[in-house]
Enzyme design. Structure first.
Site, PDB file in Angstrom:
ATOM      1  CE1 TYR A   1      -7.426   4.680 -10.350  1.00 35.55           C
ATOM      2  CE2 TYR A   1      -7.624   3.140  -8.521  1.00 35.55           C
ATOM      3  CZ  TYR A   1      -6.848   3.842  -9.416  1.00 35.55           C
ATOM      4  OH  TYR A   1      -5.487   3.703  -9.382  1.00 35.55           O
TER       5      TYR A   1
ATOM      6  CD  GLU B 233      -4.591   4.604 -12.461  1.00 34.78           C
ATOM      7  OE1 GLU B 233      -4.008   4.850 -11.393  1.00 34.78           O
ATOM      8  OE2 GLU B 233      -4.610   5.396 -13.412  1.00 34.78           O
TER       9      GLU B 233
END
Ligand code: ADP
Ligand code: MG
Length: 386
Positions: free
Chosen positions: A109, A197
């Protein structure tokens, strides 16, 4: 402003962030050609909606034949996708991204946002990327690496290298990670982003680092200086009523409850919603009609509130500071007449000429409940809407 995954990835590519080959389609007839251009093997059909959690909602489908791709496209196109991040109606799927299926070794992530507490652009990274990142953040926050960038400095290669090492990335992968993170930071700062993101950021057996997903939210207040970003807007993903409201400078957000709210001032609107909840009701919307309220805007506000199926009553809460409550009362009466409001209505007026305003409403031909006290008004509208 939100954008789609395919748009985020196209921006990624411009900034040298690696993404898998993919083709955007908007009809099933384009699926075969899309697969052919991507080459044999495995394809992933991905619904393009302004929400995450698509994998969990059935909006990301792995296919091993062209027929399977076509079936997935038929099922998804034209339907609404409900994910853990949407409401129960979901969002319309008008476009699909057909992407080459990747061999995933690790799912990481990587994200950037403004941390309000530290007032810094903050990098978040984790070895536990993928569809359960929210659970990781909630249950094992120590697995999230946080790094606040010095607002007076820059993000350095050393900063990136240190995060890469914490993620267990070495050699070529660490180099690719540096490029990716520096590029994300560049997009963030040059495009007035509020959140960017990549989840998952994957490593492949061929030692490639690829952005398999992309999410970017832009700061609405800065959009005026990014024409290229404004062009990416997709109103089909936005709430029609909220857009209509903004044309009248009404700050409107629809919610799931039964009591429509019309309030002047965002803070007072929040407090009003809290009081409704506190007394056992639930607000159907947030609505700030603003300071210089006009009869026309009040009418539009009533129209919006009445058009929501779930609304059973309306609470008007106006504090007359600059505006006079008697003028507001006249506006309310005109608006009720114009819109033909049939729902139970409770009006609370406080401030300049409140008494005169309440008297006007009490003397009117309409069935309007009035209160000077907000708590009493909230209790009564909850009763009237039951
Ligand atoms: P969302 O975050 O909205 O659920 P993602 O794009 O992250 O959507 O996809 C969900 C999951 O599907 C990813 O975590 C990944 O495991 C898998 N996935 C997505 N795209 C691909 C792809 N091109 N190849 C292989 N797996 C994929
Ligand atoms: Mg994702």
């Amino acid at each position: 402003m939100h954008i789609h995954e395919y748009q985020a990835k196209s921006l990624f590519r411009k900034f040298n962030i690696q993404t898998p080959e993919a083709v955007l389609i908007d009809s099933v007839s384009q699926a075969g050609d899309a697969c052919a251009s991507l080459g044999d093997g495995v394809w992933v059909v991905k619904a393009q909606v302004h929400a995450g959690g698509r994998g969990k909602g059935g909006g990301v489908i792995l296919c091993r034949s062209i027929e399977a791709v076509e079936n997935a496209c038929t099922a998804l196109l034209g339907s609404n996708l409900v994910t853990p991040q949407t409401d129960t109606k979901g969002l319309p799927i008008n476009q699909l991204l057909i992407e080459g299926g990747q061999n995933i070794e690790r799912e990481l992530y990587l994200g950037l946002l403004v941390d309000r507490q530290t007032q810094k652009i903050t990098i978040l990274a984790s070895t536990e990327g993928g569809m359960d990142i929210e659970k990781v953040a909630a249950e094992t926050p120590d697995k999230i690496i946080k790094f606040g960038v010095d607002p007076l400095g820059v993000l350095t290669e050393n900063n990136c290298a240190s995060i890469a090492s914490k993620l267990g990335l070495k050699g070529n992968l660490a180099t690719q990670f540096n490029t990716t993170l520096l590029a994300l930071y560049e997009i963030f700062t040059t495009k007035d982003v509020s959140l960017i993101e990549i989840n998952p950021l994957i490593t492949t057996p061929e030692n490639q680092l690829l952005a398999l997903d992309g999410k970017i939210d832009f700061d609405d207040n800065a959009l005026y200086r990014h024409e290229d970003i404004i062009e990416l807007r997709d109103v089909s993903q936005e709430d029609e009523k909220e857009n209509e409201a903004s044309e009248y400078q009404l700050n409107y957000i629809s919610l799931d409850g039964t009591i429509g709210c019309m309030v002047n001032g965002a803070g007072l609107a929040m407090a009003t919603m809290d009081l409704i909840e506190h007394h056992g009701g639930s607000p159907a919307n947030f609505l700030d009609v603003g300071g210089g309220t006009t009869a026309e805007r009040v009418a539009k506000a009533f129209e919006l509130i009445q058009s929501e199926d779930n609304v059973k009553g309306v609470l008007v809460n106006i504090f007359g500071g600059i505006v006079r409550c008697d003028l507001i009362a006249e506006g309310i009466l005109q608006a009720i007449e114009k819109v033909g409001l049939t729902l139970p209505i409770m009006v609370r007026l406080e401030g300049t000429n409140a008494k005169q305003g309440l008297a006007l409403l009490d003397q009117s031909e309409f069935d309007i409940a009035t209160e000077a006290d907000l708590t009493q008004a909230a209790i009564k509208i909850v009763e009237l809407s039951a």
